[in-house]
Design an enzyme around this catalytic site. Sequence first.
Site, short mmCIF file in Angstrom:
data_model
loop_
_atom_site.label_atom_id
_atom_site.label_comp_id
_atom_site.label_asym_id
_atom_site.label_seq_id
_atom_site.Cartn_x
_atom_site.Cartn_y
_atom_site.Cartn_z
N LYS A 149 8.17 11.66 -28.76
CA LYS A 149 7.85 11.26 -30.14
C LYS A 149 9.01 11.66 -31.05
CE LYS A 149 2.85 11.91 -29.57
NZ LYS A 149 2.00 10.83 -29.99
N ASP A 156 -5.70 19.20 -20.06
CA ASP A 156 -5.25 17.88 -20.51
C ASP A 156 -4.26 17.98 -21.68
OD1 ASP A 156 -5.35 15.02 -20.52
OD2 ASP A 156 -6.68 15.08 -22.27
N LYS A 207 2.20 13.67 -16.19
CA LYS A 207 1.15 14.64 -16.09
C LYS A 207 -0.15 13.94 -15.71
CE LYS A 207 -1.41 15.66 -19.74
NZ LYS A 207 -2.31 14.62 -20.23
N GLU A 254 -8.10 14.81 -32.31
CA GLU A 254 -8.24 13.39 -31.97
C GLU A 254 -9.63 12.92 -32.37
OE1 GLU A 254 -6.26 12.06 -28.16
OE2 GLU A 254 -7.05 14.00 -27.56
N HIS A 303 1.11 19.44 -23.85
CA HIS A 303 1.55 19.06 -25.20
C HIS A 303 1.58 20.25 -26.17
CE1 HIS A 303 1.00 15.21 -23.45
NE2 HIS A 303 -0.26 15.04 -23.75
N ASP A 316 0.87 -1.18 0.00
CA ASP A 316 0.00 0.00 0.00
C ASP A 316 0.91 1.23 0.00
OD1 ASP A 316 -1.67 2.08 0.53
OD2 ASP A 316 -2.88 1.00 2.02
N ILE A 317 0.79 2.01 -1.06
CA ILE A 317 1.69 3.16 -1.24
C ILE A 317 1.66 4.11 -0.03
CG2 ILE A 317 1.99 5.28 -2.60
CD1 ILE A 317 1.01 3.65 -5.01
C1 BG6 Z 1 -2.73 12.46 -23.20
C2 BG6 Z 1 -4.09 12.97 -22.88
O1 BG6 Z 1 -1.76 13.19 -22.50
O2 BG6 Z 1 -2.49 12.57 -24.60
C3 BG6 Z 1 -5.15 12.22 -23.68
O3 BG6 Z 1 -4.35 12.82 -21.49
C4 BG6 Z 1 -4.82 12.25 -25.15
O4 BG6 Z 1 -6.44 12.77 -23.44
C5 BG6 Z 1 -3.38 11.82 -25.41
O5 BG6 Z 1 -5.73 11.39 -25.82
C6 BG6 Z 1 -3.00 12.03 -26.85
O6 BG6 Z 1 -1.76 11.44 -27.09
P1 BG6 Z 1 -1.37 10.90 -28.54
O7 BG6 Z 1 0.03 10.44 -28.38
O8 BG6 Z 1 -2.33 9.78 -28.85
O9 BG6 Z 1 -1.53 12.04 -29.49
#
Ligand code: BG6
Length: 485
Positions: free
Chosen positions: A179, A232, A145, A213, A237, A88-89
């Site tokens: 990437k 998010d 994250k 997406e 990103h 258990d952490i």
């Molecule tokens: C994550 C997000 O950090 O990146 C997700 O929490 C998102 O919501 C994902 O779908 C997208 O990553 P990728 O590599 O599929 O473009």
Amino acid sequence: MANPFDMVLFGGGGDLALRKLIPALYRAHMEGSLAEGCRILPVCRRQDDADQYLDTAQDALKKHLRDGEYSDSVWKEFSQLLRPVALDIAVPDEQWDQLADILGADEARGRLFYLAIPPGVFGPCCENLSLKGLINEQSRVVVEKPLGYNAQTSDEINSKIASYFPENNIFRIDHYLGKETVQNLLALRFSNVLFEHLWDASTIDHIQISISETVGLEGRAGFYDDTGALRDMVQNHLLQLLCLIAMESPNKMCAKNIRAEKIKVLEALRPLVGEGVDKNVVRGQYVAGGLGTQLVPGYLEELEAAGSNTETFVAIRAHIDNWRWAGVPFYLRTGKRMEKRCAEIVIQYKKVSHRVYDESAGDIIPNRLVIRLQPEESIKLVLMAKKMDSLTTELQPAELNLTLSDTYDSFRSDAYKRLMLDAAANNSALFIHRDEVAAAWSWVDPIIDYWRETNSQPHLYRAGSWGPQAASELLARDGRHWFNP
Ligand code: BG6
């Protein structure tokens, strides 16, 4: 190849570990990047889960690896590296001693603690590692994250981790930086003289950075509804991509210099506050629609809730107030359930300064550089050329195309594999410094605050479209339009 190391995977039975991390480690093993003697210690909460971990991991690999990657023989070898542990952490009881026993007292061996757990338990986890004497000079911690919910919570989390690990040993992941295609942005910018003089406000009209997406909530409804697209995707990103496009050349490609340049960009971002948010930011939420031939439910139906004003789409007009970028808008856009999955950067150049052709030659369309990061990697330059085989001078656009995915036929990158191996080798160039996280939050926070204070409602868009009409209007007001892939 890094020296042998132990990777303790907290949250070993969780979604991230089973979907991304275990497959990435399997790939690293398959290609021979894990030195002999490496051990992976997935941590599960319950003993039952630890006992069954090998079966769980094998199922996950079969499900999440790409076609042709899984084989029983590789699995047999890989499974020897896995040493599941139950504890258990949050409770530093004798269960932790089992972990200590496996890790042993070899001070020279690399030790990575990967926290694939909610940020709320980062603190207790680090505290217990310390209490149990498991942090030594070779120990590094890898965190994912979301690092907090806003500047304040992120600072609290970072301070907590910093009480147990020095900054140099903290590896904050943004998987976009892992990437290959994203790293290629730096190569493109800083190893080609061609772009050097064509990368500023004197020649560039504007820049678009889009991550679209097609997926919806993917079973993460609770997390996503509290988070939304701005936290998010934009806070991390999209702002990281913006930094790589806008930063000055580092003196050397090393972690310290790259981070210093990225921070300067984040600090030069013009704040979006109060009504500036209404003028420059559009938030959207998808309703039911069609993706190809498939009908998909709207956000609220997926969420199974009667109401929520969480955004699943954001478009932003941003400015970087520095010498290089004065007056050049950066249009950022991301959304779920959009028409296509694509990450693309469009550099739109200005018109030629003086027209030498008469009207009959046709329009002179300004040059455009389009860098596609996914699903396939390509670089396209749109130029004007003479229409061949015509006696009169007529101009028309022509394209220079470089499709990198064709060049590298067997090219299969895995951002997590790259980042985990980098962390093991103590190479922090592709990780985020605490100051970057703080700078990104301080730009994003006032937007979220304004939405909350004004009870802002998202614009609706149909699933399978390019987002709400308001996002098109944002650019139309500037006499521009989105370049949809
Ligand atoms: C994550 C997000 O950090 O990146 C997700 O929490 C998102 O919501 C994902 O779908 C997208 O990553 P990728 O590599 O599929 O473009």
